[in-house]
Design an enzyme around this catalytic site. Sequence first.
Site, PDB file in Angstrom:
ATOM      1  N   SER A 103      60.961  12.109   4.269  1.00 23.75           N
ATOM      2  CA  SER A 103      60.954  13.134   3.242  1.00 23.75           C
ATOM      3  C   SER A 103      59.912  12.783   2.184  1.00 23.75           C
ATOM      4  CB  SER A 103      62.339  13.234   2.597  1.00 23.75           C
ATOM      5  OG  SER A 103      62.324  14.181   1.562  1.00 23.75           O
ATOM      6  N   GLY A 104      59.028  13.718   1.907  1.00 20.85           N
ATOM      7  CA  GLY A 104      57.945  13.491   0.952  1.00 20.85           C
ATOM      8  C   GLY A 104      56.671  13.003   1.585  1.00 20.85           C
ATOM      9  N   THR A 108      55.671  19.625   5.161  1.00 21.62           N
ATOM     10  CA  THR A 108      55.586  21.051   4.813  1.00 21.62           C
ATOM     11  C   THR A 108      54.147  21.478   4.575  1.00 21.62           C
ATOM     12  OG1 THR A 108      57.806  20.971   3.839  1.00 21.62           O
ATOM     13  CG2 THR A 108      56.377  22.803   3.203  1.00 21.62           C
ATOM     14  N   ASN A 151      60.566  13.811  -3.038  1.00 22.59           N
ATOM     15  CA  ASN A 151      59.623  14.905  -2.755  1.00 22.59           C
ATOM     16  C   ASN A 151      59.948  16.068  -3.683  1.00 22.59           C
ATOM     17  OD1 ASN A 151      57.801  16.676  -1.685  1.00 22.59           O
ATOM     18  ND2 ASN A 151      58.771  16.839   0.330  1.00 22.59           N
ATOM     19  N   SER A 154      60.798  19.398  -1.060  1.00 27.92           N
ATOM     20  CA  SER A 154      61.393  18.911   0.175  1.00 27.92           C
ATOM     21  C   SER A 154      62.082  20.047   0.920  1.00 27.92           C
ATOM     22  CB  SER A 154      62.412  17.812  -0.134  1.00 27.92           C
ATOM     23  OG  SER A 154      63.057  17.378   1.046  1.00 27.92           O
ATOM     24  N   SER A 155      61.832  20.135   2.211  1.00 27.45           N
ATOM     25  CA  SER A 155      62.492  21.144   3.052  1.00 27.45           C
ATOM     26  C   SER A 155      63.919  20.694   3.292  1.00 27.45           C
ATOM     27  CB  SER A 155      61.746  21.313   4.374  1.00 27.45           C
ATOM     28  OG  SER A 155      60.448  21.807   4.163  1.00 27.45           O
ATOM     29  N   GLY A 380      62.731  14.954   7.598  1.00 25.43           N
ATOM     30  CA  GLY A 380      62.425  13.598   8.035  1.00 25.43           C
ATOM     31  C   GLY A 380      63.609  12.658   7.879  1.00 25.43           C
ATOM     32  N   GLU A 382      66.128  10.111   6.478  1.00 24.47           N
ATOM     33  CA  GLU A 382      66.573   9.941   5.106  1.00 24.47           C
ATOM     34  C   GLU A 382      67.559   8.784   5.020  1.00 24.47           C
ATOM     35  OE1 GLU A 382      68.166  13.616   3.702  1.00 24.47           O
ATOM     36  OE2 GLU A 382      66.206  14.577   3.467  1.00 24.47           O
TER      37      GLU A 382
END
Length: 1194
Positions: A103-104, A108, A151, A154-155, A380, A382
């Site tokens: 994540s980050g 995206t 992030n 973040s999605s 992603g 985590e």
Amino acid sequence: MMSIGRRVGFADMTAMSEIDEIGINQNLNVRYNSDIIYTYTGSILLAVNPYKTINIFNKQTISEYHMCKLGDLSPHVFAVAEAAYTSIVDDNINQACVISGESGAGKTESTKFILQYLCTITSNVSSWVQQQILEANTILEAFGNAKTTRNDNSSRFGKFMQVCFDDNNCIKGCVILDYLLEQSRITFQSVGERNYHIMYQLVAQGQKNIGIAKSFHLRPPEFYKYLNTSNSEKINMNIESKKFDAVTMAFTVLQIPQFVIDGVFKVLSSILWLGNIEFIDVDGEVTDFSRSDQEAISIISNLLGLSRCDFKNVLLIRQINVRGNITEIPLKIKEALENRHALAKALYSKTFTWLVSKINNCTNPGQDDAKFLGVLDIFGFENFSHNSFEQLCINYTNEKLHKFFNHYVFALEQSIYEHEGIHFNHVEFTDNTPCLELLEKPPRCVFKLLTEQCHMPKGSDSAFLSNMHTEFESHLNYIKGSDRRHWKTEFGIKHYAGLVIYAVGGFVEKNRDVQQDVMFEYMSCSKDVFIKDLSKYQDIQFINSSYPRGSSKSKCTVSDNFRHQLQSLIDVLQNTKPWYVRCIKPNLQKRPNNYNSSLVLDQLKYLGVVDIIRIRREGFPIHFSHEDFEVKYKCLIKNKSFEHPQKYLTNILEKSGMPPTEWQIGKTKIFLRNAAYELLETNRKDKIYKNAVIIQKIWKRYYCQKSFLRNKQAVLRIQHAYRGWRLKIRFMRMRRSAIVIQSRLRGVFAREVAAALKEMKRVDEELKKSDGIYEQLTSINTKTFADCERLIQEELSVLAHISDNIRASPKPHSDKNDFESNTARASVQQDTVNLDNMFAFLCESKGSFDNALIKEINDNWDNLVKNLDEIELCIHTEDSFDSQETGKIFTTKYVRTLPEPTVPPPPPPVSISANLNSEPIYEAINLYKLTTKKEIKKEKYMLLDYKSIKDNSKKPSSSSVFVKYQIDERENRRKQRVEKKIHELTLIDIHKDIHIDDSFYNILEFAENYFNTHDLSSDCNTTQMGKCSDITAKHEMTMFSKSDKIPTSHIHMYDPENVVLSCSMFRELCKYMRGELNAERELQIIQYIVGLGIEREELRDEIFIQCIRQSRHNPNIDWTDRIWIILCLSIVAFQPSKLLFRYFVSFIKKSMIDLDGKLRQYSQWCFDNCKSTKVSTRMYPPSSVEVATRTSGN
């Protein structure tokens, strides 16, 4: 922009001499510090997040990477997108870009860059669809992304976007599949994190726009508890408001109506107000609302269009289904709070599901067999300080994708090598199969145990944790917790990326995912259209469930549904050619130019980059079957022989100049390394290019020849059109001139007629005057003659008396002889009395004899004699009057000669004898039809008197010469012209009264006067039983003829072309009458006949006469019906001439009486449309619709 020729470190790490984690990390660090964020490991792209803007994603960069092979330019995400797009075009195989990372790490943004590239290179065809795809991503980011500690964007859900292409390799649509939206973020956010972006954007817009704030009952962000659970930093209202405008614009691009957009925002506002509801405990068992809750309840009920009472029941009462019986149980305060959170999650989840469905309806082409390029942007790996059920599902997803990647890159690759029997160095890689078996392998796994607890009435998190400790205590990838103190609240799993500790609290409740069935049932009766539509998406994934509402088995759990979705995603990826983009996060602080080597090294380990580089360098990643290789690369050799396939394949590879170490031939496949494959592709494309140039040369010659011939034909057509236009202009000028001449001639002709009528009127008046004088003189002379006779008798008696006295007087006697001679002489004298001497007294002078009566008698006598002489002369010349010359009456020097007429003269109404050449213009009139015999005599007297007067005023010699000069054909035409005009003038009153007049005009009379003579040898009417003569009788020419041939037209015409057209028209009319042709040909005949009548005025009466003839005494009723259809269509297009008009109307009247049924309707139609001969003529023949209408009888 990044220089394409710039080389910093290794652009492709498979070219490194020493492959280890330290060298790879150092290479990435060197390139990152030079703002080069992309690096290849074979065909796999590594992307390090720069956390700043780099100008390498503009349109110029896109144009540079377009049509370039992977590896020709510096590493870039555009190069991967171009390689995937080229593979679709060349190989017609579905592609998939798998973007993974923490994540980050920038997943995206990489997804957005790939979509931007695809939309740009195909923007010349379907720009609107591409814009919709990009705007759809804007909406999904607003509703599905949020700020986390790692992030800012973040999605919080996974999506697989299938960009579909048509046969022309242009974007035709997009299908979006969403996975596991993080619902817990609606009601709770950790420290440093925020709710979903759309919540803040809506509230910020409400602070700037008072109208929106009133419509959606918005308050400042500090007012809502769901936006302040983590005490995050202050919101920038201006930025969030601009993002809200972008979201509304995206809705507009997707063609979502405004009332639906308002409905979405009403739901979001309702969710924010739900967080502010606080319950109060009544007695420990029952819950009620506080005073501050009443406002929130009223606003939410108003926003959702629900009844206030129904909404209160949803918040305070729970329904339980026991064997089909629904029981309502009041909620305790803790249960009410949890129910409130569940309701907020359910509303947001359904809204998000509806948005994805609506976007798919706008962008989905609706064809499942379309080629697509899938872009997978999924959460992603985590590992937070507090990990819950969502983190377990996210990490499970990454385990599945990692397994797929390992299987594709390592396990599958090496198994193929072994099966084909080629030599290779075995590569060891990290296998995460035990971890996946712990999570998903039945019958006993983590998700199965969790589902069991969800189906049990009293299932709990502690029971679920106890079962796991008992079941997986000895499993290598499972631990009970970080230490003994947390064994009752935590459990740990060793993932491929490291150990993650999960807090078990809330697992069972989140997996159940209470769907608020009662709430959605009330929403289905909402006053708001969108809210009612939103309720239809309740439990879409469980629509086939047969369990009753309210039971624990009514639907699958969240984990079960997620596992099914994830497995379907893996199945899709296995049927595509994957391309990998591995995103790496350089630091945890999200700072630019900060490279944390240890953090990157950890990511490189669990990404397996070292193993990837090793197998990509030592293995043979490109595979071809023998047949495919022969088909694709046989163009590289000239002598093609298929007798020995193995030798044939070897010849292709050796002729290309590749060393044997770069390729191997297996049992059924050929294995190539990247260098060999690129060389083969280069040689093949060069060969194809050369052959294509030859084909293009031949094609261009052929195309140019065709183009020349086409241009030549076009030039000839243009010349033809120009010449036609020029001749048309010339014709129009000539026509205009002819019209001017005709107008002048018509004026001359009209003046001739006017002069003739005026002269006739004057002569008629003089004749009447002479008749009056004659009668007056006759009465006067009769009385005078009587008086004269009486006077004469008196004078004679006096004279006789005087004579007697003379004889009685005495005379001297002589001898006898003298006496006898005197006696004889006296007797002779008595017999021959000299009257002159006797009446000498009448001639004496006035002085001697003055008698007034005698003088009056003498004057009247002289006048009477003069008048009698004139009358005698008129009576004497009466019989020879018809032989007088035509032009004598106008043979004065002031009479002008007439020019030749421009059109043929009309046919004479009656047959005129040859001796009419000596008559004046107005003497050629058909007197027997216009006047009586008495009027004829008066006319002759008038003309003779006028001729004698004019002759007396001219010299005989010059007058006779001028008369002879005028006696020619021109005078005949002039007589006919004047006669016809006067005849038409006499018919004006007839036309006016013909519709109400009961007089009948027989068509036979018209035929006798105006029909031509038909030779019976060419047209013999077989209906007559008698012997045929040489000439067809006129009455036979007005009745039905079986023959379709006529020797000439029925009516006399002066244009030979019209005569030929009349004969041809009669033949076509007979063909149509008999019904021998198809419908299309019949329509052409109708339009041909009516069109001739419109175009040529001389043919109109001929058309009516032919139709009348074929309709009279026709033995076939169907044939008669067809003829009447022609009559109906003709009468509305043009009218008969003035000569035919009264006969035609009489025929129609008679038909209305004699006929019945449809034929009577036809005759009535003709009578209603036969109004006047001055009705304007149509410009075009009847259309197919008019003909069909008239044929059907309407």
